[in-house]
Design a protein around this motif. Structure first.
Motif, PDB file in Angstrom:
ATOM      1  N   THR B   9      54.729  34.023  57.406  1.00 48.53           N
ATOM      2  CA  THR B   9      55.843  34.581  58.168  1.00 48.53           C
ATOM      3  C   THR B   9      56.294  35.947  57.672  1.00 48.53           C
ATOM      4  N   ILE B  10      55.829  36.353  56.479  1.00 44.83           N
ATOM      5  CA  ILE B  10      56.316  37.644  56.000  1.00 44.83           C
ATOM      6  C   ILE B  10      55.276  38.728  56.232  1.00 44.83           C
ATOM      7  N   GLN B  11      55.712  39.950  56.104  1.00 43.48           N
ATOM      8  CA  GLN B  11      54.892  41.090  56.498  1.00 43.48           C
ATOM      9  C   GLN B  11      53.745  41.416  55.536  1.00 43.48           C
ATOM     10  N   THR B  12      53.912  41.047  54.256  1.00 43.42           N
ATOM     11  CA  THR B  12      52.862  41.383  53.291  1.00 43.42           C
ATOM     12  C   THR B  12      51.567  40.665  53.660  1.00 43.42           C
ATOM     13  N   PRO B  13      50.436  41.388  53.693  1.00 43.92           N
ATOM     14  CA  PRO B  13      49.168  40.713  53.980  1.00 43.92           C
ATOM     15  C   PRO B  13      48.899  39.596  52.974  1.00 43.92           C
ATOM     16  N   ILE B  14      48.198  38.561  53.436  1.00 44.63           N
ATOM     17  CA  ILE B  14      48.015  37.373  52.601  1.00 44.63           C
ATOM     18  C   ILE B  14      47.242  37.682  51.315  1.00 44.63           C
ATOM     19  N   TYR B  15      46.195  38.516  51.442  1.00 35.28           N
ATOM     20  CA  TYR B  15      45.418  38.809  50.233  1.00 35.28           C
ATOM     21  C   TYR B  15      46.298  39.494  49.195  1.00 35.28           C
ATOM     22  N   GLN B  16      47.246  40.314  49.686  1.00 30.38           N
ATOM     23  CA  GLN B  16      48.160  41.020  48.781  1.00 30.38           C
ATOM     24  C   GLN B  16      49.114  40.027  48.107  1.00 30.38           C
ATOM     25  N   GLN B  17      49.599  39.053  48.898  1.00 28.56           N
ATOM     26  CA  GLN B  17      50.505  38.039  48.327  1.00 28.56           C
ATOM     27  C   GLN B  17      49.823  37.293  47.192  1.00 28.56           C
ATOM     28  N   TYR B  19      47.132  38.239  45.505  1.00 33.17           N
ATOM     29  CA  TYR B  19      46.836  39.171  44.419  1.00 33.17           C
ATOM     30  C   TYR B  19      48.056  39.360  43.520  1.00 33.17           C
ATOM     31  N   ASP B  20      49.188  39.599  44.133  1.00 31.08           N
ATOM     32  CA  ASP B  20      50.422  39.834  43.369  1.00 31.08           C
ATOM     33  C   ASP B  20      50.716  38.654  42.445  1.00 31.08           C
ATOM     34  N   GLN B  21      50.569  37.446  43.005  1.00 29.16           N
ATOM     35  CA  GLN B  21      50.943  36.268  42.217  1.00 29.16           C
ATOM     36  C   GLN B  21      49.954  36.006  41.084  1.00 29.16           C
ATOM     37  N   ILE B  22      48.650  36.167  41.382  1.00 30.84           N
ATOM     38  CA  ILE B  22      47.672  35.919  40.310  1.00 30.84           C
ATOM     39  C   ILE B  22      47.779  36.995  39.242  1.00 30.84           C
ATOM     40  N   SER B  23      47.933  38.246  39.675  1.00 30.26           N
ATOM     41  CA  SER B  23      47.997  39.305  38.671  1.00 30.26           C
ATOM     42  C   SER B  23      49.217  39.128  37.776  1.00 30.26           C
ATOM     43  N   SER B  24      50.323  38.684  38.356  1.00 34.58           N
ATOM     44  CA  SER B  24      51.489  38.504  37.492  1.00 34.58           C
ATOM     45  C   SER B  24      51.300  37.303  36.559  1.00 34.58           C
ATOM     46  N   GLN B  25      50.573  36.276  37.069  1.00 35.54           N
ATOM     47  CA  GLN B  25      50.284  35.136  36.174  1.00 35.54           C
ATOM     48  C   GLN B  25      49.390  35.548  35.016  1.00 35.54           C
ATOM     49  N   ILE B  26      48.464  36.456  35.304  1.00 35.07           N
ATOM     50  CA  ILE B  26      47.587  36.934  34.225  1.00 35.07           C
ATOM     51  C   ILE B  26      48.411  37.725  33.207  1.00 35.07           C
ATOM     52  N   MET B  27      49.275  38.584  33.722  1.00 37.49           N
ATOM     53  CA  MET B  27      50.050  39.431  32.823  1.00 37.49           C
ATOM     54  C   MET B  27      51.082  38.651  32.030  1.00 37.49           C
ATOM     55  N   ASN B  28      51.605  37.601  32.652  1.00 35.50           N
ATOM     56  CA  ASN B  28      52.567  36.776  31.920  1.00 35.50           C
ATOM     57  C   ASN B  28      51.893  35.859  30.915  1.00 35.50           C
ATOM     58  N   GLY B  29      50.582  35.794  31.004  1.00 36.37           N
ATOM     59  CA  GLY B  29      49.868  34.901  30.104  1.00 36.37           C
ATOM     60  C   GLY B  29      49.798  33.473  30.609  1.00 36.37           C
ATOM     61  N   ASP B  30      50.273  33.215  31.849  1.00 35.40           N
ATOM     62  CA  ASP B  30      50.155  31.873  32.408  1.00 35.40           C
ATOM     63  C   ASP B  30      48.689  31.505  32.623  1.00 35.40           C
ATOM     64  N   LEU B  31      47.904  32.507  32.988  1.00 39.89           N
ATOM     65  CA  LEU B  31      46.466  32.316  33.054  1.00 39.89           C
ATOM     66  C   LEU B  31      45.893  32.949  31.789  1.00 39.89           C
ATOM     67  N   GLU B  32      45.174  32.143  31.020  1.00 34.58           N
ATOM     68  CA  GLU B  32      44.711  32.644  29.723  1.00 34.58           C
ATOM     69  C   GLU B  32      43.389  33.380  29.839  1.00 34.58           C
ATOM     70  N   ALA B  33      43.096  34.157  28.806  1.00 37.08           N
ATOM     71  CA  ALA B  33      41.846  34.914  28.765  1.00 37.08           C
ATOM     72  C   ALA B  33      40.663  33.955  28.859  1.00 37.08           C
ATOM     73  N   ASP B  34      39.644  34.367  29.609  1.00 36.57           N
ATOM     74  CA  ASP B  34      38.398  33.609  29.780  1.00 36.57           C
ATOM     75  C   ASP B  34      38.578  32.279  30.497  1.00 36.57           C
ATOM     76  N   GLN B  35      39.749  32.064  31.012  1.00 39.13           N
ATOM     77  CA  GLN B  35      39.928  30.875  31.846  1.00 39.13           C
ATOM     78  C   GLN B  35      39.199  31.092  33.155  1.00 39.13           C
ATOM     79  N   LEU B  90      53.704  47.830  32.525  1.00 37.87           N
ATOM     80  CA  LEU B  90      54.403  49.078  32.731  1.00 37.87           C
ATOM     81  C   LEU B  90      53.927  49.737  34.029  1.00 37.87           C
ATOM     82  N   GLU B  91      52.600  49.715  34.211  1.00 34.70           N
ATOM     83  CA  GLU B  91      52.029  50.284  35.430  1.00 34.70           C
ATOM     84  C   GLU B  91      52.614  49.603  36.665  1.00 34.70           C
ATOM     85  N   LYS B  92      52.672  48.296  36.588  1.00 29.89           N
ATOM     86  CA  LYS B  92      53.154  47.522  37.726  1.00 29.89           C
ATOM     87  C   LYS B  92      54.627  47.834  38.009  1.00 29.89           C
ATOM     88  N   ILE B  93      55.387  47.927  36.910  1.00 28.65           N
ATOM     89  CA  ILE B  93      56.815  48.243  37.059  1.00 28.65           C
ATOM     90  C   ILE B  93      56.966  49.617  37.690  1.00 28.65           C
TER      91      ILE B  93
END
Lengths: 212, 125, 283
Positions: B9-17, B19-35, B90-93
């Motif tokens: 229902t929102i305007q952001t394309p699905i792939y972007q939605q 991407y945003d969520q996975i990339s933030s999970q990676i950066m937050n460390g929720d998804l670990e290296a080599d997982q 920082l880049e993301k911010i």
């Protein structure tokens, strides 16, 4: 091809129509009657029921993408009719023989004899050639083809039953010596089978051209 | 795939939605290296989006250096040092601030005023 | 490789023509086929499968020509039409005859699916709900290792839960990258959830056939004032006016830098509805 015929006999046609030849065959026990009529009950009971149920049961939906030749759809349905006709003939012969054994062979109308069953084969041939190619023009509607086939077979039956009752020369040919009966049997049977094969060929060709 | 929400229902394309969520999970460390990430088709099924959409997301993640792909095996989260992650964050911010500042600029808000606004919001939180 | 490739497919009826249909589906993906009722979806499917005779065009499935290799092609297809068969027969009876037509029949797999879908093979077909009937048909198709599933309006008549289950099943089926699914529907939300490619048909012609993401990118939803409508009217595919101004659909390439009205991403619904409206407003 064989699996299509099995499917036709096992899935498409109600089992009742394999018992009907026995029930109708028993009509041969009537002491004196127009015995060709026994075969007409097949045209008027079995045929409309079976062809109606093809539509009602979605028979063509089932077959529409089976890996089968289009032609074989017609072939299997025609073979199924041949098999049912064969059953009617078989039980006709059995009960006919019993009739003759009990009542003797004399009958006001066509006697139950060798020539009678030859004419029976020809009757089926006339029915097949009138009904099947008409049906496979659409493979949906059986009403008009069946009315058409009823008219041709009734005229055919009338000629024989009336002729034998009315004219001595007909009786001589159809109810005369065994030799005369045998000649009639051979000729009418060959004609009957010939017409049925022709009906099959035309049905196959028409099946190739229609939309299912 | 945990904690990923896709909205039609929102305007952001699905792939972007995604991407945003996975990339933030990676950066937050929720998804670990080599997982290992799920296969494209499994992820598509789990998130109920098209295979092509997930392909696009995975390509973008790889392009951004967040994941790497081993031929015939699958895709994995790239390992980061803490410094790398800080820099990426920082880049993301910067990216998200850029959009805000651009729109403020179009209302003729001065640089000083913007800083003032930011610090007042920050203090209020 | 394409599972289906259709070129210039044409079928003429007295009142309707399926006109020059071109479409292709890459192997291992789901293509949704949308259009209004009567737009030609069923005719397209039946004509490409030689169930009805075509007047022109070529159809190749699995890279084979349908006229030359119809039987070999059909032995690898599972087709689910909207119409059921043999309602008074049990699953067991129907399966017994069905499997005799397929050399590739896998009895173990069949039993697995029956189990997985909770199908009781001693039940009659008309005792199953619409959703269960579909699962049975899909079971039949998968058990002879069909590489292409073609389904005509499989979701119509299903409740939302059953529909969602079915779409998830589609995605599970294509996880192996071997099976291709082509299904028609008039419910666009079915496609939002699972389709990779979308083909949109209207009045017997293909309007769009591409990946779902590309399709959505191709169009933009616009809204603005009546004054703005005047300057954009000619470029719009269709629009509706209301007391605040207008809503409309435009092709993304027809947008200009100078346009002042609001632009947004359309849903498949928007694309279908506006493309179906006549140019120049509603009704």
């Amino acid at each position: 091809m064989r699996n299509l015929v099995y499917k036709e006999l096992g899935l498409s046609i109600n089992k009742f129509f394999y018992i009907l030849p026995i029930i109708l065959g028993a009509l041969f026990f009537i002491p004196g009657w127009i015995f060709l009529l026994v075969f007409y009950y097949f045209f008027w009971i079995t045929v409309p029921q079976v062809y109606g149920s093809y539509l009602a049961q979605g028979d063509y939906n089932f077959m529409s993408v089976l890996p089968i030749k289009r032609k074989d759809i017609a072939t299997s349905k025609v073979y199924a009719i041949f098999i049912l006709e064969g059953l009617h003939m078989l039980f006709g012969v059995i009960f006919g023989l019993i009739h003759v054994w009990i009542f003797g062979s004399w009958n006001f109308f066509f006697d139950i004899n060798l020539a009678f069953f030859g004419v029976g084969f020809l009757l089926f041939g006339v029915f097949n050639i009138s009904f099947l190619p008409q049906y496979f023009k659409t493979s949906h509607f059986f009403g008009k083809p069946l009315i058409f086939a009823s008219i041709t077979t009734l005229i055919f039956g009338f000629v024989f039953e009336f002729g034998v009752a009315k004219y001595q020369f007909m009786r001589n040919v159809f109810e005369g010596s065994i030799r005369s009966q045998s000649i009639v049997f051979v000729i009418t049977t060959i004609l009957g089978i010939g017409l049925s094969i022709l009906a099959l060929k035309i049905s196959q060709r028409r099946m190739m051209e229609i939309d299912l | 795939m945990k904690n990923i929400v896709v909205r039609n229902t929102i305007q952001t394309p699905i792939y972007q939605q995604i991407y945003d969520q996975i990339s933030s999970q990676i950066m937050n460390g929720d998804l670990e290296a080599d997982q290992m990430l799920p296969s494209i088709r499994t992820a598509a099924k789990e998130l109920r989006v098209s295979v092509i959409t997930i392909k696009k997301t995975w390509e973008l993640l790889e392009e951004q250096g967040l994941i790497y792909t081993v031929q015939g095996k699958g895709s994995y989260v790239r390992g980061y040092t803490k410094d790398d992650l800080d820099e990426l964050k920082l880049e993301k911010i910067k990216d998200s601030l850029k959009a805000v500042i651009e729109s403020l600029k179009s209302y003729n808000v001065s640089k000083e005023k913007m800083i003032e606004i930011i610090s007042s919001i920050y203090d209020a939180l | 490789m394409n599972s289906i490739e259709i070129k210039n497919l044409t079928k003429r009826y007295k009142t309707f023509t399926l006109d020059n249909i071109n479409l292709s589906i890459p192997k291992g993906y789901i293509m949704g086929f949308i259009g209004e009722n009567g737009a030609g979806k069923t005719t397209t499917i039946k004509t490409m499968l030689n169930i009805t005779k075509r007047d022109a065009g070529q159809v190749s499935i699995f890279g084979q020509d349908i006229d030359k290799d119809e039987i070999s092609i059909k032995s690898k297809i599972g087709y689910v039409s909207g119409n059921m068969f043999y309602p008074k027969k049990t699953l067991k009876e129907v399966t017994k005859y069905y499997k005799s037509f397929y050399d590739e029949w896998d009895e173990g797999l069949y039993l697995d699916y029956l189990n997985k879908f909770n199908l009781d093979s001693s039940k009659r077909i008309d005792e199953l709900s619409k959703g269960m009937q579909l699962k049975y048909l899909i079971t039949l198709a998968l058990s002879h290792h069909a590489e292409l599933l073609i389904l005509d309006e499989p979701t119509s008549g299903l409740d939302p839960v059953a529909r969602d289950n079915l779409l998830e099943l589609f995605q599970t089926i294509i996880e192996n990258e071997e099976t291709t699914i082509f299904f028609s529907t008039h419910i666009t939300s079915d496609l939002e959830k699972c389709a990779d490619y979308v083909t949109f048909i209207k009045d017997g012609r293909i309007i769009e056939s591409c990946s779902k993401d590309d399709l959505i990118d191709k169009y933009r939803l616009v809204n603005g004032t009546e004054k703005e409508l005047l300057e954009v009217k000619e470029r719009l595919i269709a629009f509706k006016t209301n007391s605040f101004g207008f809503n409309g659909l435009i092709k993304t390439i027809d947008l200009k830098e100078t346009d002042s009205f609001k632009v947004g991403q359309p849903s498949l619904d928007d694309i279908m509805i506006y493309n179906t409206l006549h140019k120049g407003g509603i009704l």
